[in-house]
Motif scaffolding. Structure first.
Motif, PDB file in Angstrom:
ATOM      1  N   LEU A 278      22.541  73.044  16.470  1.00 61.00           N
ATOM      2  CA  LEU A 278      22.101  72.013  17.420  1.00 61.00           C
ATOM      3  C   LEU A 278      20.605  72.179  17.666  1.00 61.00           C
ATOM      4  CD1 LEU A 278      23.109  69.779  19.354  1.00 61.00           C
ATOM      5  CD2 LEU A 278      23.360  71.518  21.079  1.00 61.00           C
ATOM      6  N   ILE A 279      19.869  71.101  17.493  1.00 58.45           N
ATOM      7  CA  ILE A 279      18.423  71.134  17.784  1.00 58.45           C
ATOM      8  C   ILE A 279      18.223  70.458  19.131  1.00 58.45           C
ATOM      9  CG2 ILE A 279      16.139  70.498  16.974  1.00 58.45           C
ATOM     10  CD1 ILE A 279      17.282  70.125  14.238  1.00 58.45           C
ATOM     11  N   ILE A 280      17.628  71.156  20.080  1.00 58.09           N
ATOM     12  CA  ILE A 280      17.448  70.599  21.435  1.00 58.09           C
ATOM     13  C   ILE A 280      15.968  70.296  21.650  1.00 58.09           C
ATOM     14  CG2 ILE A 280      17.761  70.965  23.878  1.00 58.09           C
ATOM     15  CD1 ILE A 280      19.994  72.746  23.378  1.00 58.09           C
ATOM     16  N   VAL A 281      15.688  69.010  21.930  1.00 56.05           N
ATOM     17  CA  VAL A 281      14.303  68.617  22.204  1.00 56.05           C
ATOM     18  C   VAL A 281      14.271  67.745  23.442  1.00 56.05           C
ATOM     19  CG1 VAL A 281      13.185  68.659  19.982  1.00 56.05           C
ATOM     20  CG2 VAL A 281      14.632  66.767  20.556  1.00 56.05           C
ATOM     21  N   GLU A 282      13.074  67.590  23.989  1.00 52.15           N
ATOM     22  CA  GLU A 282      12.888  66.655  25.092  1.00 52.15           C
ATOM     23  C   GLU A 282      12.103  65.447  24.593  1.00 52.15           C
ATOM     24  OE1 GLU A 282      11.478  67.850  28.904  1.00 52.15           O
ATOM     25  OE2 GLU A 282      12.196  69.878  28.622  1.00 52.15           O
ATOM     26  N   GLY A 283      12.315  64.300  25.241  1.00 53.01           N
ATOM     27  CA  GLY A 283      11.567  63.104  24.857  1.00 53.01           C
ATOM     28  C   GLY A 283      10.103  63.238  25.228  1.00 53.01           C
ATOM     29  N   VAL A 284       9.839  63.403  26.520  1.00 51.95           N
ATOM     30  CA  VAL A 284       8.474  63.632  26.987  1.00 51.95           C
ATOM     31  C   VAL A 284       8.469  64.963  27.715  1.00 51.95           C
ATOM     32  CG1 VAL A 284       6.766  62.907  28.681  1.00 51.95           C
ATOM     33  CG2 VAL A 284       7.758  61.241  27.180  1.00 51.95           C
ATOM     34  N   TYR A 285       7.555  65.843  27.353  1.00 51.08           N
ATOM     35  CA  TYR A 285       7.463  67.140  28.015  1.00 51.08           C
ATOM     36  C   TYR A 285       6.544  66.983  29.205  1.00 51.08           C
ATOM     37  CZ  TYR A 285       9.686  69.052  23.913  1.00 51.08           C
ATOM     38  OH  TYR A 285      10.574  69.330  22.925  1.00 51.08           O
ATOM     39  N   SER A 286       7.059  67.302  30.385  1.00 49.69           N
ATOM     40  CA  SER A 286       6.296  66.914  31.568  1.00 49.69           C
ATOM     41  C   SER A 286       5.084  67.780  31.822  1.00 49.69           C
ATOM     42  CB  SER A 286       7.190  66.930  32.797  1.00 49.69           C
ATOM     43  OG  SER A 286       7.619  68.245  33.041  1.00 49.69           O
ATOM     44  N   MET A 287       5.041  69.015  31.303  1.00 45.83           N
ATOM     45  CA  MET A 287       3.860  69.839  31.565  1.00 45.83           C
ATOM     46  C   MET A 287       2.723  69.515  30.608  1.00 45.83           C
ATOM     47  SD  MET A 287       3.530  71.663  34.060  1.00 45.83           S
ATOM     48  CE  MET A 287       4.642  71.908  35.387  1.00 45.83           C
ATOM     49  N   GLU A 288       3.053  69.154  29.364  1.00 46.90           N
ATOM     50  CA  GLU A 288       1.999  68.891  28.391  1.00 46.90           C
ATOM     51  C   GLU A 288       1.699  67.421  28.237  1.00 46.90           C
ATOM     52  OE1 GLU A 288       0.747  71.447  25.934  1.00 46.90           O
ATOM     53  OE2 GLU A 288       1.394  72.597  27.661  1.00 46.90           O
ATOM     54  N   GLY A 289       2.655  66.574  28.633  1.00 45.74           N
ATOM     55  CA  GLY A 289       2.482  65.148  28.385  1.00 45.74           C
ATOM     56  C   GLY A 289       2.673  64.783  26.929  1.00 45.74           C
ATOM     57  N   SER A 290       3.383  65.599  26.167  1.00 50.71           N
ATOM     58  CA  SER A 290       3.515  65.312  24.741  1.00 50.71           C
ATOM     59  C   SER A 290       4.873  64.693  24.450  1.00 50.71           C
ATOM     60  CB  SER A 290       3.358  66.595  23.940  1.00 50.71           C
ATOM     61  OG  SER A 290       4.298  67.543  24.376  1.00 50.71           O
ATOM     62  N   LEU A 291       4.943  64.019  23.317  1.00 53.66           N
ATOM     63  CA  LEU A 291       6.177  63.375  22.873  1.00 53.66           C
ATOM     64  C   LEU A 291       6.793  64.205  21.767  1.00 53.66           C
ATOM     65  CD1 LEU A 291       5.493  60.785  24.396  1.00 53.66           C
ATOM     66  CD2 LEU A 291       5.910  59.543  22.327  1.00 53.66           C
ATOM     67  N   CYS A 292       8.119  64.130  21.615  1.00 54.38           N
ATOM     68  CA  CYS A 292       8.713  64.806  20.477  1.00 54.38           C
ATOM     69  C   CYS A 292       8.476  63.946  19.239  1.00 54.38           C
ATOM     70  CB  CYS A 292      10.198  65.010  20.687  1.00 54.38           C
ATOM     71  SG  CYS A 292      11.135  63.484  20.683  1.00 54.38           S
ATOM     72  N   LYS A 293       8.538  64.588  18.054  1.00 57.14           N
ATOM     73  CA  LYS A 293       8.254  63.825  16.831  1.00 57.14           C
ATOM     74  C   LYS A 293       9.587  63.358  16.273  1.00 57.14           C
ATOM     75  CE  LYS A 293       4.085  66.300  15.866  1.00 57.14           C
ATOM     76  NZ  LYS A 293       3.496  67.432  15.214  1.00 57.14           N
ATOM     77  N   LEU A 294      10.115  62.315  16.846  1.00 60.54           N
ATOM     78  CA  LEU A 294      11.499  61.939  16.552  1.00 60.54           C
ATOM     79  C   LEU A 294      11.773  61.587  15.097  1.00 60.54           C
ATOM     80  CD1 LEU A 294      14.032  61.854  18.156  1.00 60.54           C
ATOM     81  CD2 LEU A 294      13.679  59.456  18.573  1.00 60.54           C
ATOM     82  N   PRO A 295      10.944  60.791  14.404  1.00 61.10           N
ATOM     83  CA  PRO A 295      11.285  60.463  13.012  1.00 61.10           C
ATOM     84  C   PRO A 295      11.405  61.703  12.134  1.00 61.10           C
ATOM     85  CG  PRO A 295       9.524  59.072  13.793  1.00 61.10           C
ATOM     86  CD  PRO A 295       9.728  60.108  14.826  1.00 61.10           C
ATOM     87  N   GLU A 296      10.483  62.656  12.324  1.00 61.75           N
ATOM     88  CA  GLU A 296      10.559  63.861  11.500  1.00 61.75           C
ATOM     89  C   GLU A 296      11.772  64.695  11.848  1.00 61.75           C
ATOM     90  OE1 GLU A 296       6.697  65.803  11.605  1.00 61.75           O
ATOM     91  OE2 GLU A 296       5.876  63.817  11.990  1.00 61.75           O
ATOM     92  N   LEU A 297      12.109  64.715  13.146  1.00 60.04           N
ATOM     93  CA  LEU A 297      13.291  65.470  13.566  1.00 60.04           C
ATOM     94  C   LEU A 297      14.553  64.899  12.945  1.00 60.04           C
ATOM     95  CD1 LEU A 297      12.617  66.091  17.308  1.00 60.04           C
ATOM     96  CD2 LEU A 297      13.294  67.803  15.677  1.00 60.04           C
ATOM     97  N   ILE A 298      14.635  63.552  12.929  1.00 61.34           N
ATOM     98  CA  ILE A 298      15.842  62.932  12.373  1.00 61.34           C
ATOM     99  C   ILE A 298      15.931  63.211  10.881  1.00 61.34           C
ATOM    100  CG2 ILE A 298      16.923  60.716  11.912  1.00 61.34           C
ATOM    101  CD1 ILE A 298      16.063  59.827  14.625  1.00 61.34           C
ATOM    102  N   GLU A 299      14.766  63.185  10.208  1.00 59.18           N
ATOM    103  CA  GLU A 299      14.761  63.487   8.779  1.00 59.18           C
ATOM    104  C   GLU A 299      15.253  64.908   8.525  1.00 59.18           C
ATOM    105  OE1 GLU A 299      10.961  62.221   7.104  1.00 59.18           O
ATOM    106  OE2 GLU A 299      11.173  64.048   5.893  1.00 59.18           O
ATOM    107  N   LEU A 300      14.726  65.869   9.334  1.00 57.10           N
ATOM    108  CA  LEU A 300      15.120  67.267   9.177  1.00 57.10           C
ATOM    109  C   LEU A 300      16.606  67.444   9.452  1.00 57.10           C
ATOM    110  CD1 LEU A 300      12.456  69.552  10.845  1.00 57.10           C
ATOM    111  CD2 LEU A 300      13.332  69.677   8.545  1.00 57.10           C
ATOM    112  N   LYS A 301      17.075  66.761  10.497  1.00 56.83           N
ATOM    113  CA  LYS A 301      18.465  66.934  10.906  1.00 56.83           C
ATOM    114  C   LYS A 301      19.398  66.417   9.833  1.00 56.83           C
ATOM    115  CE  LYS A 301      20.602  63.424  12.927  1.00 56.83           C
ATOM    116  NZ  LYS A 301      21.991  63.216  13.141  1.00 56.83           N
ATOM    117  N   LYS A 302      18.997  65.321   9.183  1.00 59.91           N
ATOM    118  CA  LYS A 302      19.857  64.783   8.127  1.00 59.91           C
ATOM    119  C   LYS A 302      19.826  65.689   6.913  1.00 59.91           C
ATOM    120  CE  LYS A 302      19.833  59.938   9.224  1.00 59.91           C
ATOM    121  NZ  LYS A 302      19.075  58.705   9.135  1.00 59.91           N
TER     122      LYS A 302
END
Lengths: 520, 153
Positions: A278-302
Motif C-alpha cells: 500500500l502506498i500512502i500519500v496526501e493530496g496537498v501537504y499542509s506544511m510544505e504546500g506541495s502536491l503529490c505527483k499523482l500521474p507518476e504514482l498511478i503509473e508506478l502502482k500499476k
C-alpha cells in the motif's frame, strides 16, 4: 463542458480576466529554494543563545533562587519520578517565551475576518488576562478554503432545522443504532461527487485514518509512506502491524527503488511474498504546500501492482476544475486510485472524514472498521451541513455559488502566490496549492512576524520546530474563497513592511521588488 | 512547541545535526569561543588554545554523554529517555557522517592545541586527558554502556 473558461466578468472589485488554472501536463514546477547558509547560521546561533539562557534559568529554578512558574511534580521521597523535567525544557525556555502567538481565543466566527480577544500578560506569558477588547483581523489562519465558515445564511438555517427534526446525535455506533437515513444520503451524494461507486463517512477525520488503515493492511503487508505524512496516517500505519518504509518527500525515484528492493527481497526474515503493498500519500501537504505527483504514482502502482491510498484532507473541494480534489486537478481516472480518503473539516466547514472507493471495499470497511463498531456516528446537523455544501458543489452552473467559490479560490491562490514570490519572499510548494508557506527560518522571527502582523490587523499561523525541521520555521498563509482582492492586497502590503523589518525577502530565484511593481 | 506536529518523525533529536550548515556553524562557534578567550589580556596564546580545547571537550562530554533524553516530548513513547544524545543521533546507526565528524573534531583540536603550546608537558597532559574524555565515550563499543551504573536511569 468547456475545459478552460475565460470570462470577462463585471465584478464590483475586480475587472481582471481569470481562468481556473488548468495544467496541460503534470506540473513539475514545485520550487524549494535552498536555505542560504547565513540564515541557517543565525538560526543556530539563536538556538544556542536560547539554550544557554535555558540552562542558566533551569539552574536558578533548581536551586530555588527563582520561582518555578510551571507546574512541577512534588516527588515524595522513596518514589520514582513520573516525569523527567528535561522533557519540558523546550516548553519552559523556548515555547513559553513566545506563547502569546499560539492558542489565541477567538471572539467571532472564523470567516474571512476574525475577531481575536485581546489579552495581555503581566508575567512574561506564564498567564494571560483579557482586557475585554477585541482585535479585528483579516483571517489567513483558518482552513476555510471555500469560505463556508459562517453563522448565518441558508445552509445554517437548514442545519438548525435539522437539529429540530433529527436531534443532536444518534448516540450510538454506526453498526448498532447509529446509521440514520441522512448518513446514507450523505454517502451516496459523496460517491456521486467523487465519481466512485460508494463511500462511507465517519465522525472524526483523524480517526478515519487511524482506525481504518488497520482494516486494510495487517501483518505481512508493506506500507510505503511519504516522509511528510500526517500523524494520523503514521498512527494508522503503526497500529496495523505492517512493515513501514518511508520514502523521501515526493521523490518518485526513491519510491520506485524501495518498491523494487522490497518486492525482490520479500518479507523480512522469511523472504516470502508480500500479501499487499500500500502506498500512502496526501493530496496537498499542509506544511510544505506541495502536491503529490499523482500521474507518476498511478503509473508506478500499476507497474508494480501496489495499491494507492490518497488522503485528500486539504485538497478536496480546494483543488481541481470542479473542486473534486487532486484527481480532478491532474485529470486522472478516479478508478485508478484504490482508496480515496478525505476530511470535511477544511473546505466543507464541518467535521469528520470519509473513505470512498469500490463497493466491495466500502462494504468491507462497514463491517470491519473499528470506528463503525465503537465510535459514535456523525452527528445529524453536521451531516446536514455537509449535504448542503455538497449540493452546492455538485451544481455545475458557473454562475451559481459552488462553482463561483471554486473559481474564486483558484484565482486568489494564483494571484497571492504570484505577488508574494515576486516580492522576494522564499515561498515553498506548488504554484496552485491554496496553502502558502513563506520561510522565516528562526524562532525569533516566527514570534516577531506573528506579533507584527497582529499589530497591523492580520491573523497568521507561524510554525517552528518541532512541527517543521529545525532550521525551517515558516509562516503559513491559508487562502480562502471569501477573501476579496482588496483584502489580499492589504495583507501583501503589510507583509512587505514586516518582511523588510525582519529582512525576510532574500530570495535568490526571485529578487525582491516593491509591492507596486509586482502587478504582472 | 507540540502544537500541530504533522510529521511522523519520532525523535527530532536524531536528525537535526544533519541539517544544512550545522557542521560549519559548529566550527565557526568554536573559533568565536577561541577569539573571546584570546581577547582577555592575561591569557597567552598557548593557554587560550588549551582553554578552548578543555571547555569544548568538557561541555561536549556533558551535553553528549551525560544528559539523557530529549528536551521536548517525543512521540516514540519514551524509548529515547534512557539514551544519551550521542546514542540518539541517527537512531543509533554507527559511523554516519555526523558521528565521524564529531569524533574527528576533538582529535583535530588536540593536534592544533599541541602545536600552539609547543608540546609543553603540562599542556599535553591536560589536552590529552580532555581529548580522551571526549573521544572514548563515542566508540561503538561503549554504545549503551554505563560504567559502574552511573547515570543508568
Amino acid at each position: 463542458m468547456a475545459k478552460t473558461s475565460a470570462h470577462q466578468k463585471n465584478r464590483s472589485y475586480t475587472n481582471v480576466v481569470y481562468a481556473t488554472p488548468v495544467s496541460e501536463h503534470p506540473s513539475l514546477d514545485e520550487v524549494y529554494e535552498v536555505t542560504p547558509f547565513s540564515e541557517a547560521f543565525w538560526t543556530y546561533l539563536n538556538y544556542v543563545i536560547l539554550n544557554i539562557f535555558g540552562w542558566f534559568r533551569d539552574l536558578l529554578r533548581n536551586a530555588r533562587i527563582e520561582n518555578r512558574k510551571g507546574s512541577a511534580e512534588n516527588n515524595p521521597p522513596g518514589f520514582v519520578p513520573l516525569y523527567q523535567s528535561y522533557e519540558s525544557f523546550y516548553t519552559r525556555n523556548v515555547y513559553q517565551r513566545i506563547a502569546d502567538c499560539f492558542n489565541r481565543p477567538i471572539g467571532s466566527v472564523p470567516g474571512a475576518t476574525l475577531d481575536l480577544l485581546e489579552r495581555v500578560t503581566d508575567d512574561y506569558n506564564w498567564s494571560f488576562r483579557f482586557t475585554g477588547g477585541k482585535v479585528k483581523t483579516i483571517n489567513l489562519a483558518s482552513y476555510n478554503y471555500l469560505g463556508f465558515a459562517n453563522n448565518s445564511g441558508p445552509i445554517v438555517e437548514s442545519v438548525i432545522n435539522s437539529i429540530k427534526t433529527s436531534g443532536l446525535t444518534a448516540a450510538s455506533t454506526t453498526q448498532e443504532f447509529g446509521t440514520l437515513t441522512q448518513h446514507r444520503k450523505l454517502e451516496s451524494l459523496l460517491a456521486e461527487y467523487l465519481g466512485t461507486e460508494d463511500a462511507i463517512a465517519f465522525g472524526m477525520g483523524f480517526a478515519t485514518n487511524a482506525l481504518n488503515i488497520p482494516t486494510l493492511v495487517g501483518k505481512g503487508c508493506l506500507i510505503l509512506s511519504d516522509e511528510l505524512n500526517h500523524a494520523s496516517l503514521v498512527l494508522g500505519a503503526r497500529l496495523s502491524g505492517a512493515v513501514i518504509k518511508v520514502y523521501k518527500h515526493n521523490d518518485m525515484n526513491h519510491l520506485e527503488r524501495l518498491l523494487r528492493e522490497s518486492i525482490v527481497s520479500g518479507q523480512p526474515r522469511t523472504h516470502r511474498m508480500w500479501k499487499k503493498i500500500l502506498i500512502i500519500v496526501e493530496g496537498v501537504y499542509s506544511m510544505e504546500g506541495s502536491l503529490c505527483k499523482l500521474p507518476e504514482l498511478i503509473e508506478l502502482k500499476k507497474k508494480y501492482r501496489a495499491y494507492l491510498y490518497l488522503d485528500e484532507a486539504h485538497s478536496i473541494g480546494a483543488m481541481g476544475l470542479r473542486g473534486r480534489g487532486v484527481v480532478d486537478y491532474w485529470k486522472c481516472d478516479v478508478n485508478d486510485v484504490d482508496i480515496l480518503m478525505g476530511t470535511f473539516t477544511k473546505s466543507f466547514a464541518a467535521a469528520g472524514g470519509y473513505i470512498a472507493g469500490k463497493k466491495d471495499l466500502i462494504d468491507h470497511i462497514r463491517v470491519t472498521s473499528h470506528s463503525t463498531a465503537y465510535a459514535t456516528s456523525m452527528s445529524p446537523p453536521v451531516v446536514e451541513q455537509i449535504v448542503s455544501v455538497l449540493n452546492l458543489l455538485l451544481d455545475n452552473d458557473e454562475e451559481h455559488e459552488g462553482r463561483r467559490r471554486i473559481n474564486q479560490l483558484a484565482w486568489n491562490t494564483r494571484y497571492f502566490r504570484q505577488r508574494l514570490t515576486k516580492m522576494g519572499f522564499i515561498v515553498y510548494g506548488h504554484p496552485h496549492s491554496p496553502v502558502v508557506p513563506a520561510l522565516l527560518y528562526s524562532p525569533s522571527k516566527i514570534a516577531a512576524f506573528n506579533r507584527e502582523m497582529l499589530k497591523r490587523g492580520v491573523a497568521v499561523v507561524t510554525v517552528g520546530f518541532p512541527a517543521t525541521p529545525l532550521v525551517l520555521g515558516r509562516v503559513r498563509f491559508c487562502l480562502s474563497a471569501s477573501h476579496t482582492k482588496e483584502m489580499l492586497d492589504e495583507v501583501l502590503k503589510h507583509a512587505e513592511e514586516v518582511g523588510d523589518l525582519l529582512n525576510m525577502r532574500k530570495s535568490k530565484l526571485n529578487p525582491k521588488r516593491p509591492f507596486h511593481e509586482t502587478e504582472s | 512547541m507540540n502544537v500541530g506536529i504533522a510529521q511522523g518523525e519520532r525523535n527530532p533529536n536524531s536528525s537535526w545535526l544533519n541539517s544544512r550548515g550545522v557542521w560549519l556553524t559548529y566550527i565557526i562557534l568554536l573559533f568565536v569561543l577561541h577569539f573571546i578567550l584570546l581577547s582577555i589580556p592575561y591569557i597567552t596564546t598557548p593557554v587560550a588554545w588549551t582553554l578552548t580545547t578543555t571547555i569544548h571537550n568538557i561541555c561536549s562530554f556533558y551535553l553528549f554523554h551525560l544528559v539523557k533524553g530529549a528536551p521536548w516530548e517525543t512521540s516514540d513513547q519514551g524509548r529515547a529517555r534512557r539514551f544519551t544524545f550521542w546514542e540518539q543521533i541517527d537512531n543509533g546507526v554507527q559511523w554516519t557522517g555526523t558521528r565521524k565528524f564529531l569524533q574527528i573534531l576533538p582529535i583535530i583540536l588536540f593536534f592544533i592545541a599541541s602545536f600552539y603550546t609547543k608540546y609543553d608537558r603540562t599542556h599535553f597532559v591536560i589536552n590529552l586527558a580532555t581529548m580522551l574524555l571526549a573521544v572514548v565515550p563515542k566508540f561503538p563499543i561503549f554504545f549503551g554502556v554505563r560504567l559502574f551504573d552511573i547515570n543508568r536511569y
